[in-house]
Design a protein around this motif. Sequence first.
Motif, PDB file in Angstrom:
ATOM      1  N   GLU A 187       0.758  -1.354  -0.113  1.00 12.24           N
ATOM      2  CA  GLU A 187      -0.052   0.026   0.075  1.00 12.24           C
ATOM      3  C   GLU A 187       0.874   1.258   0.019  1.00 12.24           C
ATOM      4  OE1 GLU A 187      -3.874   1.016  -0.660  1.00 12.24           O
ATOM      5  OE2 GLU A 187      -3.495  -0.977   0.649  1.00 12.24           O
ATOM      6  N   GLU A 188       1.770   1.247   0.847  1.00  6.47           N
ATOM      7  CA  GLU A 188       2.605   2.336   1.251  1.00  6.47           C
ATOM      8  C   GLU A 188       3.926   2.000   0.345  1.00  6.47           C
ATOM      9  OE1 GLU A 188       2.569   5.322   3.240  1.00  6.47           O
ATOM     10  OE2 GLU A 188       0.478   4.839   3.150  1.00  6.47           O
ATOM     11  N   LEU A 189       4.384   3.029  -0.299  1.00  6.17           N
ATOM     12  CA  LEU A 189       5.621   2.844  -1.400  1.00  6.17           C
ATOM     13  C   LEU A 189       6.722   2.317  -0.335  1.00  6.17           C
ATOM     14  CD1 LEU A 189       6.902   4.873  -4.370  1.00  6.17           C
ATOM     15  CD2 LEU A 189       8.450   3.897  -2.571  1.00  6.17           C
ATOM     16  N   GLU A 190       7.490   1.497  -0.377  1.00  6.89           N
ATOM     17  CA  GLU A 190       8.401   0.954   0.361  1.00  6.89           C
ATOM     18  C   GLU A 190       9.741   1.123  -0.502  1.00  6.89           C
ATOM     19  OE1 GLU A 190       7.911  -3.023   1.945  1.00  6.89           O
ATOM     20  OE2 GLU A 190       5.895  -2.316   3.019  1.00  6.89           O
ATOM     21  N   PRO A 191      10.740   2.030  -0.126  1.00  8.89           N
ATOM     22  CA  PRO A 191      11.845   2.172  -0.688  1.00  8.89           C
ATOM     23  C   PRO A 191      12.681   1.030  -0.810  1.00  8.89           C
ATOM     24  CG  PRO A 191      11.643   3.850   0.366  1.00  8.89           C
ATOM     25  CD  PRO A 191      10.573   3.015   1.013  1.00  8.89           C
ATOM     26  N   ILE A 192      13.277   0.487  -1.978  1.00 15.17           N
ATOM     27  CA  ILE A 192      14.185  -0.736  -1.840  1.00 15.17           C
ATOM     28  C   ILE A 192      15.651  -0.273  -1.982  1.00 15.17           C
ATOM     29  CG2 ILE A 192      14.878  -2.854  -2.890  1.00 15.17           C
ATOM     30  CD1 ILE A 192      11.642  -2.881  -4.129  1.00 15.17           C
ATOM     31  N   PRO A 193      16.465  -0.351  -1.070  1.00 13.85           N
ATOM     32  CA  PRO A 193      17.879   0.215  -1.108  1.00 13.85           C
ATOM     33  C   PRO A 193      18.700  -0.579  -2.325  1.00 13.85           C
ATOM     34  CG  PRO A 193      17.411  -1.207   1.019  1.00 13.85           C
ATOM     35  CD  PRO A 193      16.257  -1.403   0.218  1.00 13.85           C
ATOM     36  N   LEU A 194      19.352   0.605  -2.906  1.00 12.65           N
ATOM     37  CA  LEU A 194      20.173   0.182  -3.780  1.00 12.65           C
ATOM     38  C   LEU A 194      21.238  -0.951  -3.330  1.00 12.65           C
ATOM     39  CD1 LEU A 194      20.620   3.358  -5.852  1.00 12.65           C
ATOM     40  CD2 LEU A 194      18.557   1.644  -6.039  1.00 12.65           C
TER      41      LEU A 194
END
Lengths: 336, 442
Positions: free
Chosen positions: A185-192
Motif C-alpha cells: 500500500e505504502e511505497l517501500e523504498p528498496i535500497p540500491l
Amino acid sequence: MPELSYREAVRDALSQAMRQDDDVFILGEDIAEMGGSMGVTQGMLDEFGPERVRNTPISEMAIVGAGIGAAMQGMRPVVEVMYEDFTTLAMEQIVNQAAKHRYMSGGQLKVPLTIRTQGGAGWSPGAQHAQQLEAWFVHVPGLKVVFASTPSDVRGLLWSSIYDDNPVMFFEHRTLYGIKEDVPEELEPIPLGQARIHREGEDVTVVATGRLVHEAIAAAGEAEAEGVSVEVVDPRTLLPLDEATIVDSVKKTNRCVVAHEAVTRMGFGAEVAAIVQHQAFDYLDAPIERVGSRFVPIPFAPVMEEWVVPHSNDVLAAIRQTVGRSESSNGAGHVE
Amino acid sequence: MSSDVKLPRLGQGMESGTIVKWLKNEGEPVEKGEPLYELDTDKVTQEVEAEASGVLLRIAIREGEVEVGRTIAVIGEAGEDVPSDAGDSDAGDSQETEEAGPTPPATETADDGAEQSAEKPAEAPAREAERRRGREASTEGVSVEPPAEQRAVVESGNGATQGGARIKASPLARRIARERGIDLASLGGTGPEGRIVAEDVERAAAAPAARVTATAPSAVEIRELSSVRRTIARRLTEAWQAPAFQLTISVDMSAAGDLLATIREVEPEVRPTMTDILARLSAAALMRHRDVNAQFADDAIHVFPTANIGIAVAAPNGLVVPVLPECERKTVAEIAAARADVVERARAGKLQHADFEDGTFTISNLGMYGVEQFIAVLNPPQAAILAVGAIEDRVVVKDGEIVARPTMTLTLTCDHRAVDGASGADFLRTLGRFVESPGLAL
C-alpha cells in the motif's frame, strides 16, 4: 495490497516523489501530452503541469545535459531516454560529466540525476531499438545501475534512485510494462545494492536480470519437475552489486547460471561469473553457464528475433548443463 | 562391451561368500588376473582375480554376504555406461536400463552412453586444440596455467583413469578430496565429459568411512575383527559343540629322528621336518584305521579313501589350515615340498580356496615352541586332530634300565559322534608304533 502493472508502478513512484518534493521533475521526448512513447508518464502533465513535466527537443545529449545541470543546482531530475539504444547519443554527458563531477569537485558537487530508459526485444523493434546495453554503464565508476524486473521492485528502486545523490542509470524492459504484481500500500523504498531471491533452491543458482528473471522462474519450475531444485536470484541493482547474496547462494548450491537478454560477450553475466569463481571457487561443482542473446544485431523479423534472444528453455538447458544432464554442450547457442 | 563380475563358486558346497573389501576402486583399470577383491568363505579369505581386463566401471556390492552367481561388479571400457541397477537384480538379467527417480548423472539411457563413448576418441585432438587456444590466450597476458596445487595432483597421481592426462575435477570435488585425503586419480567421474564432481568424491569417502571404528578413550585397544579372525571364531565355536575326547601317548623319537636326518641328507633341497614325517605316518595309520579318517555328517558318517592332511599354520593374520592331499601316496620329500609351498603362501596371505578343500585329518605341531603337550580343538567337520608336542629327552625305563630318550607326546582329539574311544586308541597305538619304527608303515 493493490495490484499495479510495471508501467503504473514507475508512474506511481514518479508521481509520489513529485507530490512529496518540488525538487523532483521529469523531462524527456514526448513525455507530456503524449505521455511518453511507452505510456509511462500518461496523465502526469495534468497533475504536475508543464514546468515539471517537460517535453524536450530530440537530442539525448541535451536532455541528459539539462538534467545534470539541474541536479548540480540541487534538483532531483528524472530524465527519460526513450530507448536505451539512444543513450549512445548521450554517452559524453553520462560518462564524462554525470559520473565524474562529484569526484572531480572533491565532493563539492553532486549529481542526483536519474536517467530512466527502456529497451529489449520481443516485439520486433529492430536492431536499433531492441538492445540491452546496461552492462556498458556498469563499467563506469561514478554511476549506479538499476535493472528492475517486477512492479514492486521498479517502484521501490525508482524511489531510491531519485533520492540517491549519485547519477543512476535506471533500466526498464519494454516487455515487462504490462506485467502485474501486488505492491505494498505504502511505497517501500528498496535500497540500491540489495538482491532479491525470487525462489529458493538447492542444486543450481540462476542469477538473472530483467526479462530473464521471469524466464528463469519458469525454467526453475520445469527443472523442479526433473528433480533439480533451482534458486533464482535477481540482483536488481547491477552497480553496486549485492555480491554476498549471489556468492552465498552459489556456496549453497555449488552451481551457477547467469542469464540476461544482452549478449553474453562482455555482458553483465561475465562479471557475475568472475565474482563467483573468485569468491566461491572451492564451492563450484560445475562450470558457470551464461545465458544471453546470440552475438548478432537483433533481427526485425519476429521469427528470427525469437531465435536470437534467450527464453526459459535456454535457461533450462543451462541448468541441465550444470547438473550434468544435458545431451550436448553446444546445442542452444544462447548458453556459453 | 562390459562384462559382469559374478561371485564365483570356489569349491563344492559353496553357496555364498562374504565380500570383505575391494582392491580396486570404481574407475580404476583392471588387468585380467589381477587381484580384484577379497572374498571370505567359511574356509578361507582369499583374493579373487579379475577375469577380464578393462576398467572397473561399477561395484554393485561393496561388502557383505552374496550368493554364488550374483553380479557384484562390472568391468568394461572407460566411459562406458553402466545401468545403475547392474548387480542389484538377480543373476543373469543385469542389462535392464530402468531409470529410478532423480539419481544423478551416469545413469542416462543407452543412447547417451553411445554418444559418450563415441566422443572419447576425439578427446586427444580436442585437448590439443584447447592447449593451442590456451597458448594463444597466454600470449595476451591471460594465464591459463592450472594452479600449482592442481598441477601437483596431476604429477602425483598416476592419472590412470585419464590415460596420464590432467584429471578433470570440479573445484568443489578437488576441495573435498583435499580435505579428506582422497586421491582423485583413484576416482571415476560421473559429470559431463567424465569430470569428477563432488558427489563422486563423497561416494568414495563414504565407503571406507563406514568401516572406521572410534577408538575407545580408555587404554583398551579395540581391534576390529579381521575376516580371518571372524572365521576362526565361528568355526571353532562350532567345533566346541562336538562331543570330543582326547587320547595321549608318548613315543620314543630315536628312530624317527634318525629317519629325518637320513631324509634330509638325501633330499637336502626340500628340508623335511618332523611334521612331514608325522603327516606321512599319520596317513599310513589312517589307511589302516579308516574310521578315524572320517566326518560326522548329521545323518551319516563319511569315511574317506585318501588321507588329506591339514597342517595348522600360524599365518600373520591368524591360524589357517591348508591341506596336503593324498599323503598316503606321497614320499616324505613330496610332502615336505607341498608343505613348504602352502606354508609360504599362507604366510604371504596367498592361499586359495582349493588349498583348504577336502581335508580329512589335521596335525597341529607346537613342538617348536617347546610345548610338551596340548589338546587341539577339532577342525570341523573332520573327526580327529593330532596335537604334537616337543621332542625332548625324557627319563624312561627301557629294558629295566633308566635311560634318557628323545620323547614326544601326541594327543589325539576325536569327535565322539564319529569315533569311539577304542577306535581312536587303536589308531593312536598304530601311529605310535609307526613313529617308533617307521619301517612298520611300509
